[in-house]
Design a protein around this motif. Structure first.
Motif, mmCIF file in Angstrom:
data_model
loop_
_atom_site.group_PDB
_atom_site.id
_atom_site.type_symbol
_atom_site.label_atom_id
_atom_site.label_comp_id
_atom_site.label_asym_id
_atom_site.label_seq_id
_atom_site.Cartn_x
_atom_site.Cartn_y
_atom_site.Cartn_z
ATOM 1 N N ASP A 1 -6.896 0.426 -8.440
ATOM 2 C CA ASP A 1 -5.694 -0.627 -7.228
ATOM 3 C C ASP A 1 -4.964 1.524 -6.565
ATOM 4 O O ASP A 1 -4.636 0.668 -5.073
ATOM 5 C CB ASP A 1 -3.929 -0.566 -8.825
ATOM 6 N N PHE A 2 -5.101 2.430 -7.417
ATOM 7 C CA PHE A 2 -4.414 3.522 -5.990
ATOM 8 C C PHE A 2 -5.831 3.607 -5.395
ATOM 9 O O PHE A 2 -5.307 4.061 -3.916
ATOM 10 C CB PHE A 2 -4.400 4.808 -6.746
ATOM 11 N N LEU B 1 -4.188 16.198 -3.543
ATOM 12 C CA LEU B 1 -2.770 15.760 -2.491
ATOM 13 C C LEU B 1 -1.899 14.548 -3.288
ATOM 14 O O LEU B 1 -1.275 14.075 -3.538
ATOM 15 C CB LEU B 1 -2.330 16.537 -2.032
ATOM 16 N N VAL B 2 -2.396 13.178 -3.247
ATOM 17 C CA VAL B 2 -1.967 12.238 -2.623
ATOM 18 C C VAL B 2 -1.349 11.911 -4.239
ATOM 19 O O VAL B 2 -0.991 11.231 -4.436
ATOM 20 C CB VAL B 2 -2.572 11.341 -2.208
ATOM 21 N N ALA B 3 -2.726 12.128 -5.016
ATOM 22 C CA ALA B 3 -2.823 11.102 -6.759
ATOM 23 C C ALA B 3 -1.817 12.611 -7.349
ATOM 24 O O ALA B 3 -1.054 11.709 -7.754
ATOM 25 C CB ALA B 3 -4.349 11.930 -6.877
ATOM 26 N N PHE B 4 -1.909 13.203 -7.351
ATOM 27 C CA PHE B 4 -0.689 13.910 -7.528
ATOM 28 C C PHE B 4 0.490 14.117 -7.072
ATOM 29 O O PHE B 4 1.381 13.905 -7.878
ATOM 30 C CB PHE B 4 -1.020 15.923 -6.859
ATOM 31 N N ALA B 5 0.687 13.679 -6.047
ATOM 32 C CA ALA B 5 2.417 13.167 -5.733
ATOM 33 C C ALA B 5 2.308 11.520 -6.391
ATOM 34 O O ALA B 5 4.029 11.576 -6.746
ATOM 35 C CB ALA B 5 2.679 12.807 -4.622
ATOM 36 N N GLU B 6 1.490 11.162 -6.853
ATOM 37 C CA GLU B 6 1.785 9.902 -7.552
ATOM 38 C C GLU B 6 2.322 10.059 -9.150
ATOM 39 O O GLU B 6 2.816 9.633 -9.427
ATOM 40 C CB GLU B 6 0.596 8.986 -7.206
ATOM 41 N N VAL B 7 1.486 10.907 -9.458
ATOM 42 C CA VAL B 7 1.785 11.803 -11.268
ATOM 43 C C VAL B 7 3.083 12.231 -10.980
ATOM 44 O O VAL B 7 4.162 11.797 -12.317
ATOM 45 C CB VAL B 7 0.530 12.224 -11.395
ATOM 46 N N ASN C 1 0.910 -0.920 -0.187
ATOM 47 C CA ASN C 1 0.217 -0.183 0.135
ATOM 48 C C ASN C 1 0.895 1.088 -0.143
ATOM 49 O O ASN C 1 0.622 2.001 0.712
ATOM 50 C CB ASN C 1 -0.640 0.314 1.180
ATOM 51 N N LEU C 2 2.226 1.397 -0.768
ATOM 52 C CA LEU C 2 2.948 2.693 -0.711
ATOM 53 C C LEU C 2 2.120 3.500 -1.663
ATOM 54 O O LEU C 2 1.859 3.440 -2.817
ATOM 55 C CB LEU C 2 4.321 2.042 -1.482
ATOM 56 N N LEU C 3 2.377 4.984 -1.414
ATOM 57 C CA LEU C 3 1.940 6.164 -2.131
ATOM 58 C C LEU C 3 3.042 7.004 -1.584
ATOM 59 O O LEU C 3 3.407 7.038 -0.576
ATOM 60 C CB LEU C 3 0.577 6.026 -1.922
#
Length: 549
Positions: A503-504, A482-488, A2-4
């Motif tokens: 999965d995200f 911001l979590v989604a943005f950080a992965e991008v 579950n790494l982000l």
């Protein structure tokens, strides 16, 4: 796992385990001091682990240990890359190509230790710590992974700025764009110009909601950072390998400065002595006069700014340059005389002249100017970097011309825009940009040549605070997007349509527990909670689907 954000590669988890305990020692090699201090001040109290200093001559042979190593000889590791190894009995090693890489590896270790590792003190009974045997190898996609926070419209207390730096670090974001000045407030102490904060930091009242709202908060409002506050923020960020980019806006968005020093405005057009820091929102007509006095004034401001933001942590200085109406310049004999004197084509070229001046001034002092994409109008300064906010077009133009670009298009990554089209969204602004929309944002437009694409040095999300009166409202707008943005920004993701959002979302289930432990007032997946709504306060929703690339 579950790494982000998602790591580049993961070997494991395997069946073996390592269980840190009160006897676990910490070995910190040269160049890892910031990570060592962070582990002792953050992870150790959360987990109840003393993390005693290791003393073995060869720490690679020691058992029950956490090892921090900078390995510049490893060609597979860049400055922000890391390799995290966990082995039964032996322990943990975080090996980075630089100090930043080791620090980002420590953020991954924190996630692997579970949500309790995000608390500030050990829970009763202590956690049952089990780290599965595995190897994580990771590196960022972009060197600029940022968040812009507007503290001019609504002031963010210093302690909350420090908190946001921790939140950026937890998501491997490494740039904090600090929007310090605007029409509604001047937020940084400049000792040679004390009225900037004595007058410019305070407004008599504040619009409640969008500018079309008829509601007002009648309380006087304001605040600013002392120079020691700024030094503390910059040092705190540097400990977390975060660059701070201060923004001093010119020539528009400057009414607070003109209210403090009326001679900065177009005195031959309006009575600037009647101005005060603006109480509402929108594009303000009152802009700086293009005079030698204004230039010298802002050079004085910047001399103090450069001292507060040293080049090691703040190589870029943002000069704004956006939303500058030219009406007063068109009416001003002084501005028209300056255009004629310089042989300029028009008012756009006059703004370009001002930006070019400060580009040269900053370059001579070892800094780089960055500005919003309007600085392209009238000709771009030779060394300038562009923040592309009005869609992708400005960034494409700049990149193709050989300028570095930070992609932050309003239609995709303005986190003040509403998260849902439902009636309960508080003070809804702009387009609907859902968590999935952010996850499918792509910073590099298709069709660029490899040479132009290399000039897209990164991306950032922007947070404008006109309708965000306090920390809770900022949290609501920023998280979880911001979590989604950080992965991008960090991860090597496939093309937007091929990204695995399911999965995200699965990984987010545990991440919400981390955000809970950090006290983040995020928007729940099911919509706003009753106290997060703002019924009866007008926003400004925009309809239609934002453009994509």
């Amino acid at each position: 796992m579950n790494l982000l954000p998602a790591p580049s590669s993961l070997d494991g988890p395997h069946r073996g385990e390592f269980a840190p305990d009160t006897n676990t020692t910490l070995y910190a090699g040269p160049g890892t001091e910031t990570t060592e201090r962070w582990l002792r001040s953050t992870l150790a109290p959360a987990l109840g682990l003393p993390l005693a200093q290791g003393t073995a001559e060869d720490p690679t042979r020691a058992s029950n240990a956490i090892r921090l190593v900078v390995d510049e000889r490893d060609a597979t590791l860049g400055p922000e890359a890391y390799r995290l190894r966990i082995r039964p009995g032996w322990g943990v090693e975080i090996r980075g190509g630089g100090g930043a890489g080791v620090f980002w590896g420590a953020q991954t270790l924190r996630q692997l230790l579970g949500p309790s590792a995000f608390r500030q003190a050990e829970l009763a009974g202590g956690p049952s710590l089990r780290l599965a045997e595995q190897t994580v190898e990771d590196r960022p996609r972009f060197s600029w992974r940022g968040l812009m926070l507007d503290v001019a419209r609504h002031f963010t207390h210093k302690t909350d700025v420090l908190r946001y730096l921790d939140l950026l670090a937890a998501h491997k974001l490494n740039v904090f764009h600090f929007h310090l000045t605007d029409d509604q407030g001047w937020r940084i102490e400049i000792k040679r110009y004390p009225k900037l904060t004595e007058v410019g930091a305070w407004r008599a009242r504040t619009k409640w909601g969008h500018r079309f709202s008829d509601l007002w908060d009648e309380k006087p409002y304001g605040g600013y950072y002392t120079q020691d506050d700024i030094r503390e923020i910059v040092a705190y960020a540097a400990e977390r390998h975060i660059a701070v980019v201060p923004e001093i806006d010119i020539p528009g968005h400057s009414q607070a400065a003109i209210a403090a020093y009326p001679e900065l405005g177009n005195t031959d057009v309006i009575d600037t002595t009647a101005l005060s820091p603006w109480e509402t929102w929108g594009i303000n007509p009152n802009v700086l006069a293009p005079t030698d006095h204004t230039i010298r004034f802002y050079e004085g401001v910047l001399e103090e700014v450069l001292e507060l933001f040293p080049v090691e942590t703040s190589p870029f200085i943002h000069m704004g340059g956006d939303e500058c109406p030219k009406d007063q310049w068109k009416q001003s004999p002084t501005a028209q005389a300056r255009i004629a004197e310089l042989g300029l084509a028009d008012e756009d070229a006059l703004q370009s002249w001002m930006i070019r001046h400060f580009d040269g001034w900053l370059t001579a002092r070892g800094r780089r100017l960055i500005g919003w994409d309007e600085i392209l109008e009238g000709g771009l300064a030779a060394g300038a970097t562009v923040s592309s906010w009005r869609g992708y077009a400005g960034g494409i133009t700049a990149a193709e011309a050989g300028h570095d670009v930070v992609m932050c298009p309003e239609q995709q990554v303005y986190l003040d825009h509403r998260q849902d089209g439902g009636p309960d969204e508080p003070m809804p602004i702009g387009y609907v940009r859902t968590l999935e929309d952010i996850y499918r944002f792509e910073p590099v437009p298709p069709g660029l040549t490899p040479e132009a694409a290399a000039h897209i040095i990164g991306t950032q999300a922007n947070v404008w605070t006109e309708v965000m009166q306090d920390r809770s409202r900022v949290d609501y707008q920023v998280f979880p997007r911001l979590v989604a943005f950080a992965e991008v920004a960090w991860s090597a993701l496939p093309a937007p349509a091929a990204r695995d959002f399911e999965d995200f979302e699965r990984r987010m289930v545990e991440h919400y527990q981390r955000l809970d432990a950090l006290g983040v007032d995020y928007r729940p997946p099911g919509g706003p909670l009753p106290w997060q709504r703002r019924p009866g306060v007008k926003g400004f929703p925009r309809e239609g689907a934002p453009p994509t690339v």
